[in-house]
Design an enzyme around this catalytic site. Structure first.
Site, PDB file in Angstrom:
ATOM      1  N   ASP A  35       0.939  -1.207   0.056  1.00 21.77           N
ATOM      2  CA  ASP A  35      -0.056   0.005   0.110  1.00 21.77           C
ATOM      3  C   ASP A  35       0.872   1.318  -0.068  1.00 21.77           C
ATOM      4  OD1 ASP A  35      -1.905   1.947   0.362  1.00 21.77           O
ATOM      5  OD2 ASP A  35      -2.788   0.930   2.058  1.00 21.77           O
ATOM      6  N   ASP A  36       0.867   1.915  -0.920  1.00 28.88           N
ATOM      7  CA  ASP A  36       1.721   3.318  -1.131  1.00 28.88           C
ATOM      8  C   ASP A  36       3.103   2.918  -1.492  1.00 28.88           C
ATOM      9  OD1 ASP A  36      -0.912   4.420  -0.660  1.00 28.88           O
ATOM     10  OD2 ASP A  36      -0.206   5.431   1.153  1.00 28.88           O
ATOM     11  N   CYS A  75      -5.982   4.280  -3.083  1.00 28.83           N
ATOM     12  CA  CYS A  75      -6.286   2.884  -2.797  1.00 28.83           C
ATOM     13  C   CYS A  75      -7.665   2.234  -3.451  1.00 28.83           C
ATOM     14  CB  CYS A  75      -6.479   2.819  -1.301  1.00 28.83           C
ATOM     15  SG  CYS A  75      -4.980   3.360  -0.304  1.00 28.83           S
ATOM     16  N   ARG A  79      -7.895  -0.868  -5.941  1.00 28.74           N
ATOM     17  CA  ARG A  79      -8.037  -2.348  -5.502  1.00 28.74           C
ATOM     18  C   ARG A  79      -9.236  -2.967  -6.408  1.00 28.74           C
ATOM     19  NH1 ARG A  79      -5.376  -2.710  -0.464  1.00 28.74           N
ATOM     20  NH2 ARG A  79      -3.779  -1.019  -0.481  1.00 28.74           N
ATOM     21  N   LYS A 132      -5.570  -5.434   3.981  1.00 35.46           N
ATOM     22  CA  LYS A 132      -6.495  -4.174   4.003  1.00 35.46           C
ATOM     23  C   LYS A 132      -7.354  -4.606   2.529  1.00 35.46           C
ATOM     24  CE  LYS A 132      -6.072   0.473   2.322  1.00 35.46           C
ATOM     25  NZ  LYS A 132      -5.231   1.671   2.121  1.00 35.46           N
ATOM     26  N   HIS A 134     -10.384  -2.410   1.652  1.00 38.25           N
ATOM     27  CA  HIS A 134     -11.003  -0.963   1.115  1.00 38.25           C
ATOM     28  C   HIS A 134     -11.616  -1.120  -0.169  1.00 38.25           C
ATOM     29  CE1 HIS A 134      -9.351   3.233   1.362  1.00 38.25           C
ATOM     30  NE2 HIS A 134     -10.466   3.349   1.875  1.00 38.25           N
ATOM     31  N   SER A 157      -8.368   2.056   5.332  1.00 40.97           N
ATOM     32  CA  SER A 157      -7.052   2.430   5.683  1.00 40.97           C
ATOM     33  C   SER A 157      -6.615   2.607   7.068  1.00 40.97           C
ATOM     34  CB  SER A 157      -6.593   3.806   4.945  1.00 40.97           C
ATOM     35  OG  SER A 157      -6.814   3.481   3.379  1.00 40.97           O
ATOM     36  N   HIS A 232       1.652   2.530   3.842  1.00 41.40           N
ATOM     37  CA  HIS A 232       0.671   3.674   4.045  1.00 41.40           C
ATOM     38  C   HIS A 232       0.732   4.432   5.427  1.00 41.40           C
ATOM     39  CE1 HIS A 232      -3.397   5.812   4.377  1.00 41.40           C
ATOM     40  NE2 HIS A 232      -3.714   5.502   3.122  1.00 41.40           N
ATOM     41  N   ASP A 284      -0.616  -0.715  -4.722  1.00 43.18           N
ATOM     42  CA  ASP A 284      -1.754  -0.042  -5.354  1.00 43.18           C
ATOM     43  C   ASP A 284      -1.606   1.227  -5.782  1.00 43.18           C
ATOM     44  OD1 ASP A 284      -1.200   1.028  -2.897  1.00 43.18           O
ATOM     45  OD2 ASP A 284      -3.341   1.399  -2.109  1.00 43.18           O
ATOM     46  N   ASN A 285      -0.602   1.993  -5.450  1.00 44.49           N
ATOM     47  CA  ASN A 285      -0.343   3.431  -6.072  1.00 44.49           C
ATOM     48  C   ASN A 285       0.911   3.753  -5.549  1.00 44.49           C
ATOM     49  OD1 ASN A 285      -2.798   4.000  -3.571  1.00 44.49           O
ATOM     50  ND2 ASN A 285      -0.790   5.039  -3.305  1.00 44.49           N
ATOM     51  N   LYS A 305       1.436   9.125  -5.201  1.00 41.81           N
ATOM     52  CA  LYS A 305       0.351   8.881  -5.088  1.00 41.81           C
ATOM     53  C   LYS A 305      -0.638  10.062  -5.218  1.00 41.81           C
ATOM     54  CE  LYS A 305      -2.559   7.704  -1.125  1.00 41.81           C
ATOM     55  NZ  LYS A 305      -2.680   6.961   0.220  1.00 41.81           N
TER      56      LYS A 305
HETATM   57 MG    MG Z   1      -2.633   3.110  -1.175  1.00 41.28          MG
END
Ligand code: MG
Length: 467
Positions: A35-36, A75, A79, A132, A134, A157, A232, A284-285, A305
């Site tokens: 994540d991130d 996010c 996803r 996660k 989301h 998150s 994240h 995810d980003n 992001k």
């Molecule tokens: Mg993210």
């Protein structure tokens, strides 16, 4: 009598071999999703101080993509795209008002979407989600209502459910994070298992759940979705990783995720599953740059992001499948998380839904060294706005906008669009639109055709929770 016996033996041998072949042809899938995490955050993507020996080994034994994309820079839409194979605008999982789902959101992934887990379930897979989610925190949106047999993780998150009366105000809490500042629930299937989630042990516990699931399900095909809730912000890591990385806290967090990847791959090796399991790693980003040293880096890519410059959506992408994917390959082919949907379903022997547009393409020719990627184009959306299009080496920006904070108010339209040759200029520094009107014309045609067939349902992210 003897002839009959012989015939019986032949039939039995054929049946046994047939069953063996069928099992060998039905691969397991593991998708590990950070994540991130930025394009420049792993050793094998050039980070000088974060040590990622397990991911580096995964890349050395498999294929490392240099032009692998998430379908969004934030996010929830990202996803949704991974699990549906579709641009988020097609499923209602994006919005211009709220960029992701929040604890006060009443929407989530529509039941009409066919998730990757649901499609693999049709093929007899066991399915587990550990991390996660989301994609909606109400029961009908959670993993176990969307094709997963089991779920252990946080529903949104790790910075949501901030307890404003606990700890320092505002940004200070994020830069010196304590578990008790956030009231994020950790869920087991549909029930709250722990609240607040102890985020210092969360990476380890997701990993243990995934490893247990693999061991329990090794006799049949399985799909493990392991979407880590870190890096994240707020950043947390286990005791064993405290103050270990030369990169500081952020590096500790990535090195624990790297450990987790090693645990999963070791389990597959030790259980004799490696040659029948395809593992993907991505994020995810891009990195959350507004958090300074608590955010990662997109390396040579621009920004991070939240925006549609390359740093927002181009991600590490590593594929591993010993015996099927040749070791040490670096692929310059264009690929996306949405392609994992189509590729996994195709390899499982399943059918891609025919009653809707699926944006994912089957990249198995790339993985198996048998051809180039069927993907030629990437669409860069921010909410419902088509900001940029990449076609081949060329990327045209019709709109640019800063990711967060005051920069996000700077929204600029470009006519003609800004044009970059990403093969020559991955950092998007040299706008060459005046030199290539023919390319701009070609990309404009792609934009027009894309818009003509686009149907966007109402946004799920704008539905509020009924009180
Ligand atoms: Mg993210």
């Amino acid at each position: 009598m003897i002839r009959n016996l012989l015939a019986l033996v032949v039939v039995c041998v054929c049946l046994v071999r047939g069953a063996g072949l069928a099992a060998a042809e039905t691969p397991n899938f593991v998708i590990i999703y950070a994540d991130d995490l930025g394009y420049g955050d792993l050793g094998c993507y050039g980070n000088p101080t974060i040590r990622t020996p397990n991911l580096d080994r995964m890349a050395a034994e498999g294929m490392r993509f240099t032009q692998f994309y998430s379908a969004s820079s934030v996010c929830t839409p990202s996803r949704a795209a991974l699990l549906t194979g579709r641009l988020p605008i097609r499923s209602g999982m994006c919005s211009d008002k709220r960029r992701v789902l929040f604890p006060n959101s009443g929407g989530g992934i529509p039941a009409s979407e066919v998730t990757l887990a649901e499609a693999l379930k049709e093929q007899g897979y066991s399915t587990g989600c550990f991390g996660k989610w989301h994609l909606g925190h109400l029961p009908q949106f959670l993993p176990t209502s969307n094709g997963f047999d089991t779920y252990f993780g946080i529903p949104y998150s790790n910075d949501m459910d901030r307890l404003n009366d606990v700890g320092p105000k505002g940004r200070a809490a994020f830069l010196d994070p304590k578990v008790e500042y956030w009231n994020v629930p950790l869920m087991q299937d549909l029930e709250v298992y722990e609240r607040p989630a102890d985020q210092t042990t969360i990476t380890r516990r997701y990993t243990e759940h995934a490893v247990d699931f693999i061991k329990k399900n090794k006799s049949k095909p399985f799909f493990v979705y392991l979407p880590h809730s870190l890096p994240h912000v707020p950043l947390f890591r286990g005791k064993a990783f405290e103050n270990k990385s030369a990169r500081g806290l952020y590096g500790d967090v990535i090195e624990e995720i790297d450990w987790s990847v090693g645990r999963v791959l070791d389990t597959l090796r030790n259980e004799g599953l490696a040659e029948n399991t395809c593992v993907f790693f991505s994020s995810d980003n891009g990195p959350w740059l507004i958090f300074g040293e608590h955010g990662g880096t997109a390396g040579l890519l621009k920004d991070g992001k939240g925006c549609t410059w390359e740093g927002g959506m181009r991600e590490p992408g590593i594929a591993w499948w010993p015996g099927k994917i040749s070791p040490g390959k670096v692929s310059l082919e264009l690929a996306s998380t949405m392609d994992l949907y189509t590729t996994c379903i195709s390899l499982s022997g399943g059918k891609i839904p025919q009653d809707r547009i699926v944006d994912g393409v089957d990249i198995s020719p790339v993985l198996f060294g048998k051809g180039s990627s069927p993907r030629e184009t990437m669409f860069y959306y921010r909410g419902t706005a088509l900001m940029a299009i990449r076609h081949g080496a060329w990327k045209a920006h019709y709109i640019t906008q800063g990711a967060y904070g005051p920069d996000a108010r700077k929204r600029e339209k470009h006519d003609p669009p800004l044009l970059f040759n990403l093969n020559h200029d991955p950092s998007e520094r040299f706008n060459v639109n005046s030199k290539h009107p023919e390319i701009i014309k070609q990309i404009q045609k792609i934009a027009d055709e894309h818009r003509q067939q686009l149907k966007a349902p109402p946004s799920q992210l704008e539905i509020s929770l009924k009180k």
